[in-house]
Design a protein around this motif. Structure first.
Motif, PDB file in Angstrom:
ATOM      1  N   ARG A  71      90.451  71.360  65.252  1.00  0.00           N
ATOM      2  CA  ARG A  71      90.830  70.762  66.533  1.00  0.00           C
ATOM      3  C   ARG A  71      91.621  69.499  66.293  1.00  0.00           C
ATOM      4  O   ARG A  71      91.267  68.667  65.489  1.00  0.00           O
ATOM      5  N   SER A 131      94.722  66.799  68.439  1.00  0.00           N
ATOM      6  CA  SER A 131      95.450  66.561  69.684  1.00  0.00           C
ATOM      7  C   SER A 131      96.869  67.093  69.555  1.00  0.00           C
ATOM      8  O   SER A 131      97.632  66.643  68.691  1.00  0.00           O
ATOM      9  N   ARG A 133     100.592  67.687  71.203  1.00  0.00           N
ATOM     10  CA  ARG A 133     101.418  67.004  72.200  1.00  0.00           C
ATOM     11  C   ARG A 133     102.785  67.657  72.402  1.00  0.00           C
ATOM     12  O   ARG A 133     103.758  66.984  72.758  1.00  0.00           O
ATOM     13  N   TYR A 182     102.789  66.662  78.302  1.00  0.00           N
ATOM     14  CA  TYR A 182     103.384  67.364  77.152  1.00  0.00           C
ATOM     15  C   TYR A 182     103.789  68.813  77.470  1.00  0.00           C
ATOM     16  O   TYR A 182     103.743  69.672  76.603  1.00  0.00           O
ATOM     17  N   ARG A 218      99.877  60.176  66.837  1.00  0.00           N
ATOM     18  CA  ARG A 218      99.597  58.742  66.833  1.00  0.00           C
ATOM     19  C   ARG A 218      99.228  58.236  65.449  1.00  0.00           C
ATOM     20  O   ARG A 218      99.656  57.190  65.032  1.00  0.00           O
ATOM     21  N   ARG A 242      94.898  62.162  61.219  1.00  0.00           N
ATOM     22  CA  ARG A 242      93.549  62.505  61.649  1.00  0.00           C
ATOM     23  C   ARG A 242      92.545  62.079  60.590  1.00  0.00           C
ATOM     24  O   ARG A 242      92.830  62.139  59.400  1.00  0.00           O
TER      25      ARG A 242
HETATM   26  C1  LIG Z   1      88.919  58.469  75.705  1.00  0.00           C
HETATM   27  C2  LIG Z   1      90.148  59.150  75.140  1.00  0.00           C
HETATM   28  C3  LIG Z   1      91.336  59.067  75.830  1.00  0.00           C
HETATM   29  C4  LIG Z   1      92.481  59.712  75.322  1.00  0.00           C
HETATM   30  N1  LIG Z   1      93.626  59.705  76.068  1.00  0.00           N
HETATM   31  C5  LIG Z   1      94.729  60.300  75.574  1.00  0.00           C
HETATM   32  C6  LIG Z   1      95.903  60.348  76.378  1.00  0.00           C
HETATM   33  O1  LIG Z   1      95.937  59.931  77.531  1.00  0.00           O
HETATM   34  N2  LIG Z   1      97.001  60.932  75.837  1.00  0.00           N
HETATM   35  C7  LIG Z   1      96.995  61.466  74.575  1.00  0.00           C
HETATM   36  O2  LIG Z   1      98.021  61.967  74.149  1.00  0.00           O
HETATM   37  N3  LIG Z   1      95.883  61.472  73.814  1.00  0.00           N
HETATM   38  C8  LIG Z   1      94.741  60.904  74.291  1.00  0.00           C
HETATM   39  N4  LIG Z   1      93.589  60.940  73.557  1.00  0.00           N
HETATM   40  C9  LIG Z   1      93.568  61.614  72.248  1.00  0.00           C
HETATM   41  C10 LIG Z   1      93.465  60.618  71.098  1.00  0.00           C
HETATM   42  O3  LIG Z   1      94.676  59.923  70.963  1.00  0.00           O
HETATM   43  C11 LIG Z   1      93.138  61.430  69.822  1.00  0.00           C
HETATM   44  O4  LIG Z   1      91.938  62.121  70.002  1.00  0.00           O
HETATM   45  C12 LIG Z   1      93.035  60.525  68.596  1.00  0.00           C
HETATM   46  O5  LIG Z   1      94.293  59.972  68.298  1.00  0.00           O
HETATM   47  C13 LIG Z   1      92.522  61.319  67.374  1.00  0.00           C
HETATM   48  O6  LIG Z   1      93.391  62.387  67.084  1.00  0.00           O
HETATM   49  P1  LIG Z   1      92.885  63.900  67.060  1.00  0.00           P
HETATM   50  O7  LIG Z   1      92.380  64.241  68.450  1.00  0.00           O
HETATM   51  O8  LIG Z   1      94.094  64.707  66.692  1.00  0.00           O
HETATM   52  O9  LIG Z   1      91.776  63.989  66.065  1.00  0.00           O
HETATM   53  C14 LIG Z   1      92.428  60.375  74.064  1.00  0.00           C
HETATM   54  C15 LIG Z   1      91.205  60.460  73.397  1.00  0.00           C
HETATM   55  C16 LIG Z   1      90.074  59.883  73.949  1.00  0.00           C
HETATM   56  C17 LIG Z   1      88.741  60.050  73.234  1.00  0.00           C
END
Ligand SMILES: Cc1cc2nc3c(=O)[nH]c(=O)nc-3n(C[C@H](O)[C@H](O)[C@H](O)COP(=O)(O)O)c2cc1C
Length: 184
Positions: free
Chosen positions: A10, A12, A14, A85, A171, A174
């Motif tokens: 898993r 994120s 985009r 996205y 961002r 991971r």
């Molecule tokens: C409370 C929370 C809010 C988040 N909001 C956003 C968001 O608005 N847009 C986005 O692109 N990712 C968002 N994320 C994803 C995080 O950026 C992401 O989970 C983190 O960078 C770790 O990366 P991964 O999910 O690939 O492990 C959010 C995650 C959390 C837990």
């Protein structure tokens, strides 16, 4: 896929393909949210309507740019950045604004759904940004269109679809987060 592999896979996502999510896959994802640990009411709005998705995307961009938060302004200003996205499915998680555990109830549901989506081979991402738009009084009509009930606030959302680019708008690398202390 083992649960260990699903958790590791898993991430994120985009950037999404212009491809629908099969109804039975979506039903499995929603069901995963409904079977999460829970201590109170919450709502899921499953949005697939392209015009409404675009409207929420536009309002979210505007809210990010007007937020005064450097990070959100910088993200929303990236060339080609769209806060949803282009995902074909947005699931808004909302709950009663006066209930104590709503934020926790929606968070457990969201993570279950992200893992189920991963196991089905779909990309997904946890989102907070649409809340900046949909919880604003001036956008109440759009929140209603998005099936957020009266008296409820949107706490978070997830998007789901087929991955177009794993690394777009990434961002950070991971990695395992949080501190751990074993107390024996
Ligand atoms: C409370 C929370 C809010 C988040 N909001 C956003 C968001 O608005 N847009 C986005 O692109 N990712 C968002 N994320 C994803 C995080 O950026 C992401 O989970 C983190 O960078 C770790 O990366 P991964 O999910 O690939 O492990 C959010 C995650 C959390 C837990």
């Amino acid at each position: 896929m083992s649960i260990e592999e699903t958790i590791a896979r898993r991430k994120s996502i985009r950037a999404y393909l212009d491809k629908k999510v099969a109804a039975d896959d979506l039903a499995k994802i929603v069901k995963a949210g409904q079977w999460a640990p829970n201590a109170g009411p919450f709502n899921m709005s499953v949005i697939r309507n392209a015009a409404l998705l675009q409207r929420i995307d536009d309002l979210t961009s505007q809210a990010m740019l007007a937020s005064g938060n450097d990070f959100l302004v910088e993200r929303a200003s990236l060339p080609g950045y769209q806060p949803l996205y282009r995902a074909p499915v947005l699931i808004l998680l909302s709950g009663p604004s006066d209930a104590p555990n709503t934020a926790l109830n929606v968070a457990t549901a969201a993570e279950n759904m992200l893992l189920q989506a991963t196991e089905l081979g779909l990309g997904s991402c946890f989102l907070l940004t649409p809340a900046f738009a949909l919880n604003a009084e001036k956008n109440r009509a759009v929140a209603q269109e998005g099936a957020i009930p009266e008296g409820c606030l949107m706490h978070c959302a997830i998007i789901v679809g087929y991955t177009a680019d794993e690394n777009k708008f990434r961002r950070a690398e991971r990695g395992a987060r949080g501190t751990v202390r074993y107390v024996d």
